[in-house]
Enzyme design. Structure first.
Site, PDB file in Angstrom:
ATOM      1  N   ASP A  67      40.031  30.199  73.810  1.00 21.73           N
ATOM      2  CA  ASP A  67      39.755  28.767  73.758  1.00 21.73           C
ATOM      3  C   ASP A  67      38.279  28.471  74.010  1.00 21.73           C
ATOM      4  OD1 ASP A  67      39.966  25.990  73.894  1.00 21.73           O
ATOM      5  OD2 ASP A  67      40.764  25.995  75.926  1.00 21.73           O
ATOM      6  N   ASP A 248      36.323  23.518  68.804  1.00 17.86           N
ATOM      7  CA  ASP A 248      37.330  23.896  69.794  1.00 17.86           C
ATOM      8  C   ASP A 248      38.436  24.726  69.158  1.00 17.86           C
ATOM      9  OD1 ASP A 248      39.112  24.100  71.866  1.00 17.86           O
ATOM     10  OD2 ASP A 248      39.294  21.953  72.237  1.00 17.86           O
TER      11      ASP A 248
END
Length: 363
Positions: A67, A248
């Protein structure tokens, strides 16, 4: 020095897995993920990409979400007996000869309740890091993570977003474990194998042409400036002064300010339902292309990328993976997020040496 490549698996998101069980999670403002306490947005599209990470000696293997929108590393542990932990593999420090305890504790909020844990140090075998601080869950209330296909999260953002924990990338950089201080993602649209995250290298076989680089505008997350946003190549005033945008990998969809989202949904003739923003599957090819200008180069996202098809009972259902964000009075947060819907189209490189992000069309 190692070149570490981790294969990634494309799996269902928390929202999609809950929806299949007849539970419809409320939509939350995705930008809240980036303000403390962190929120893993219970919104967005149908898929996450996750891969294997081994911890300890002998190694205990876990599936984690890689992430770029957060900076902490944590996994479920034997210290946690909540339902969300009991449905996943748990790290047991007593089974590792290289584990050392720490007095550190952490808390994060994930929409369905508080998640608390403790820090410890251990070896990461799959990416060859001798001693890395790892968060171990102690309490994990709520149902969000019960259906998640991953056992933890490996954050790749800047250390200023990690609190007291040193992020994995910073450990690898400071210990000289990678040749180049970068991490790169290739996210295949296919459910088949092929997706990967690589530490310390750029795989030129995974993209066409040259990388377009753009500077990081805020060294907390991978935040960049988008110079324009166009629908069907029609210029607009949006982003004429630049739009601060998160890149992201831990967010499945594309997010945009509420006003832009409403205009886009009206243009697409989409209305929100309990199932999401639904469209007629037979009309996908007639929908417009969305284009983001980054570093002076246009990056188109066709409807085949932002419309997702799922099957329930053998029947196709098509939803638009475009979602709104709301401004926050308390925090200066970006309202644009380029998640996996965008990153499936473009190979991405996150460069800590020059603090920049690179994109090129994925093969």
């Amino acid at each position: 020095v190692c070149v570490c490549v981790v294969p990634l698996i494309k799996g269902k998101s928390i929202r999609e897995a809950m929806r299949e069980k007849g539970v419809f999670l409320p939509y939350v403002n995705a930008a809240l993920k980036y303000q403390p306490p962190a929120v893993l947005a219970a919104s967005g599209a149908t898929a996450f990409y996750y891969g294997a990470l081994s911890i300890g000696s002998p190694p205990q293997s876990f599936m984690v979400l890689f992430d770029t929108g957060s900076a902490n590393l944590w996994v479920d542990s034997v210290y946690c007996n909540d339902k969300a932990c009991n449905t996943h593999k748990k790290f047991d420090p007593k089974r590792s000869s290289t584990y050392t305890s720490s007095n550190g504790r952490f808390s994060m909020w994930y929409g369905a309740g508080d998640m608390d844990g403790i820090y410890g140090y251990d070896t990461l075998g799959s990416i060859v890091v001798p001693q890395q601080e790892v968060g171990l869950s102690v309490t994990e209330p709520g149902d969000n993570f019960v259906v998640a296909k991953f056992d933890g999260i490996l954050g790749l953002a800047y250390p200023s977003d990690a609190g007291d924990q040193r992020p994995l990338m910073d450990t690898m950089m400071q210990e000289g474990l990678i040749q180049y201080n970068c991490v790169a993602f290739y996210l295949s649209r296919s459910d088949r194998a092929g997706s990967e995250v690589s530490f310390g290298e750029v795989d030129y076989s995974k993209f066409r042409g040259q990388l377009t680089w753009t500077p990081v505008t805020r060294q907390k997350w991978w935040q960049i400036s988008v110079q324009s946003f166009k629908i069907n190549n029609q210029p607009s005033s949006w982003c004429s002064q630049g739009c601060e945008t998160m890149v992201d990998t831990g967010n499945p969809a594309i997010f945009m300010p509420n006003s832009v989202h409403q205009y886009t949904m009206n243009l697409l003739k989409v209305q929100p339902t309990q199932d999401g923003y639904m469209v007629d599957c037979s009309q996908i090819n007639s929908l417009p292309t969305l284009t983001f200008t980054i570093g002076g180069v246009d990056f188109p996202v066709p409807p085949s990328a932002y419309v997702e098809t799922t099957y329930r009972g053998g029947s196709p259902s098509c939803s638009v993976a475009l979602y709104p964000t709301q401004p926050s009075a308390a925090h200066d947060l970006p309202l644009w997020i380029l998640g996996d819907v965008f990153l499936q189209e473009y190979y991405s490189v996150f460069d800590r040496t020059y603090n920049r992000v690179g994109f090129a069309p994925a093969v």
